[in-house]
Design an enzyme around this catalytic site. Structure first.
Site, mmCIF file in Angstrom:
data_model
loop_
_atom_site.group_PDB
_atom_site.id
_atom_site.type_symbol
_atom_site.label_atom_id
_atom_site.label_comp_id
_atom_site.label_asym_id
_atom_site.label_seq_id
_atom_site.Cartn_x
_atom_site.Cartn_y
_atom_site.Cartn_z
ATOM 1 N N TYR A 154 4.300 18.024 -9.679
ATOM 2 C CA TYR A 154 3.060 18.564 -8.946
ATOM 3 C C TYR A 154 3.346 18.818 -7.433
ATOM 4 C CZ TYR A 154 -1.836 18.470 -7.348
ATOM 5 O OH TYR A 154 -2.982 18.958 -6.722
ATOM 6 N N ASP A 249 10.056 17.744 -2.468
ATOM 7 C CA ASP A 249 8.650 17.276 -2.424
ATOM 8 C C ASP A 249 8.770 15.915 -2.367
ATOM 9 O OD1 ASP A 249 6.145 16.631 -2.399
ATOM 10 O OD2 ASP A 249 5.574 18.529 -3.836
ATOM 11 N N LYS A 277 0.794 11.721 2.490
ATOM 12 C CA LYS A 277 0.446 10.269 1.936
ATOM 13 C C LYS A 277 1.134 9.385 3.140
ATOM 14 C CE LYS A 277 0.310 11.582 -2.713
ATOM 15 N NZ LYS A 277 -1.030 11.820 -3.197
HETATM 16 N N1 HOZ Z 1 -3.043 14.535 -7.300
HETATM 17 C C1 HOZ Z 1 -3.239 13.101 -6.940
HETATM 18 C C2 HOZ Z 1 -2.388 12.397 -7.305
HETATM 19 N N2 HOZ Z 1 -1.086 12.564 -7.679
HETATM 20 C C3 HOZ Z 1 -4.634 12.760 -6.819
HETATM 21 C C4 HOZ Z 1 -5.443 12.866 -5.839
HETATM 22 C C5 HOZ Z 1 -6.870 12.231 -5.475
HETATM 23 O O1 HOZ Z 1 -7.567 12.097 -6.470
HETATM 24 O O2 HOZ Z 1 -6.999 11.629 -4.491
#
Ligand code: HOZ
Length: 437
Positions: A154, A249, A277
């Protein structure tokens, strides 16, 4: 402090269910990011009132030991005093200028110092923006349109990446999203993670049109799945042979698995890196970084356009600087403590699951972990998807009831923070021991 999370109903709050009911009338699915809706596990999302250390408190007044850590940034724990101080002492001077600041120079210096492949950095407001910008940059540099990504990886929700995507896209059953024009999706080539032969075939056929290979060097959006020996080295070689850029990434792994990110830990040098993050200390921030000769293709030195009013936002930058400085200054102690606590978690959780006779497999890289309810080896998305979903749901809800929060999807990684004490971890393993399956 006792390890037992508190459970005290607070009558002044409407509570999780009432908030969820209201939210669903106002916000699609009641949430601002899909995985939070508990779609694949069912039940009521916990609305979080506050967090401190390794604990989060919900609007029913129940406390949980938290292994989500805001999906990664909270490596020192929630509401860490140094981060709060950095944000509040910055905020009194203004919250956004839309003009450069001294602090942006400082964080760029930190990133360049810590990330082995970085000579320059461009700040964005999220990891999604960083990956979108890195793809545009790779296409601008190479003059090519195609790129390769891996099934279950992702890279945020940019159109080009929502093809066979992991995280919430996989959790909610739409790994390839409607709304992405076919013409765009056709430029995204997909291979199974850890399958170098498949990438070799794609490169043999399309290599001269491939701008980049995008990869999470340690996948974290199909659960946590490390690269098999030779996989990343093979990608590096293929990119060199075909004149394509290798993009790591590291939104999830950056400063999480080592102070030099996954690239430092694994000894592979990508061409471009995306961060998010941890780099923003829990505030919204993303980064694209890499060598000068590539980065200077970004506007205004180059012609690849990329911009943002809130890019380099002073509060995010202040939080990021405070966190990176701390990670750099105390790296030996921090990362070895994280490693020990995470290994304790692995051993105790494994023993607790074994005591129930539950087949599972486990991955851990530093303080990032993945638990799969299958006895089979998990090296790619198809393997991860074979894990027992029903068992995961019982595990997830059982743990919540005991005051332990993990991500509400088996396609997400878990994170241990410095704030998780040995007692906290023992408590969570005892909680698993009490579950009934
Ligand atoms: N896509 C995020 C985890 N891989 C989740 C993000 C969120 O819901 O804050």
């Amino acid at each position: 402090m006792s390890s037992m999370p508190k459970d005290a109903t607070n009558s002044t709050s409407p509570g999780n269910q009432a908030l969820f009911d209201r939210a669903r009338q106002l916000i699609p699915g009641g949430v601002n990011s899909p995985v939070r809706a508990f779609g694949s596990v069912g039940g009521t999302p916990r609305f979080i009132r506050s967090a401190k250390g390794c604990r989060i408190l919900d609007e029913d007044g129940k406390e949980y030991i938290d292994f989500v850590g805001s999906w990664g940034p909270m490596i020192l724990g929630h509401a860490h005093p140094e981060i709060l101080e950095a944000i509040s002492s910055t905020a009194i001077h203004g919250t956004s200028f839309g003009a450069p600041t001294a602090a942006e120079v400082e964080i760029a210096e930190l990133i360049v110092d810590m990330v082995p492949s970085a000579e320059m950095a461009r700040l964005t407001s999220s990891g999604t923006e960083a990956t979108m910008s890195a793809l545009r940059l790779a296409r601008g540099i190479t003059g090519r349109s195609l790129f390769i990504k891996f099934e279950g990886c992702y890279h945020g929700h940019g159109d080009s990446f929502l093809v066979a995507a992991g995280s919430g896209a996989a959790t909610h059953g739409h790994p390839s999203s409607p709304g992405v024009p076919e013409a765009t999706a056709n430029l995204t080539l997909v291979a199974p993670f850890n399958d170098l032969d498949a990438v070799e075939k794609l490169m043999a056929e399309h290599g001269s049109d491939v701008a980049a290979i995008f990869v999470e060097p340690i996948a974290g959006n199909m659960g946590c799945v490390p690269p098999v020996a030779g996989f990343l080295e093979g990608l590096r070689k293929l990119c060199d042979e075909h004149g394509s850029l290798l993009v790591f990434d590291e939104v999830m792994t950056g400063f999480r698995v080592s102070p030099q990110c996954a690239q430092g830990l694994l000894g592979i040098t990508p061409d471009l890196t995306t961060l998010g993050k941890i780099v923003g200390g829990g505030m919204p921030m993303g980064v694209v970084c890499g060598p000068k000769n590539y980065m200077e293709h970004f506007s205004p030195t180059g012609s690849v356009y990329q911009a943002g009013t809130l890019s380099g936002n002073p509060l995010s930058v202040a939080a990021g600087i405070a966190l990176l400085k701390r990670l750099r200054a105390d790296s030996e102690e921090i990362y070895s403590t994280l490693d020990q606590r995470s290994e304790q978690l692995h051993q105790l959780w494994k023993a607790a699951l074994d005591s129930h006779g539950i087949p599972h497999s486990w991955h851990r890289v530093g303080s990032m972990f993945g638990l799969f309810f299958t006895a089979d080896t998990v090296t790619n998305f198809k393997d991860a998807a074979k894990a027992d979903e029903e068992l995961f749901k019982s595990f997830f809800h059982g743990l919540l009831a005991e005051g332990v929060a993990i991500a509400p999807s088996s396609y997400e990684a878990g994170f241990v923070s410095l704030a998780h004490s040995s007692d906290d971890i023992s408590f969570t393993a005892e909680a698993i021991g009490k579950l009934q399956f």
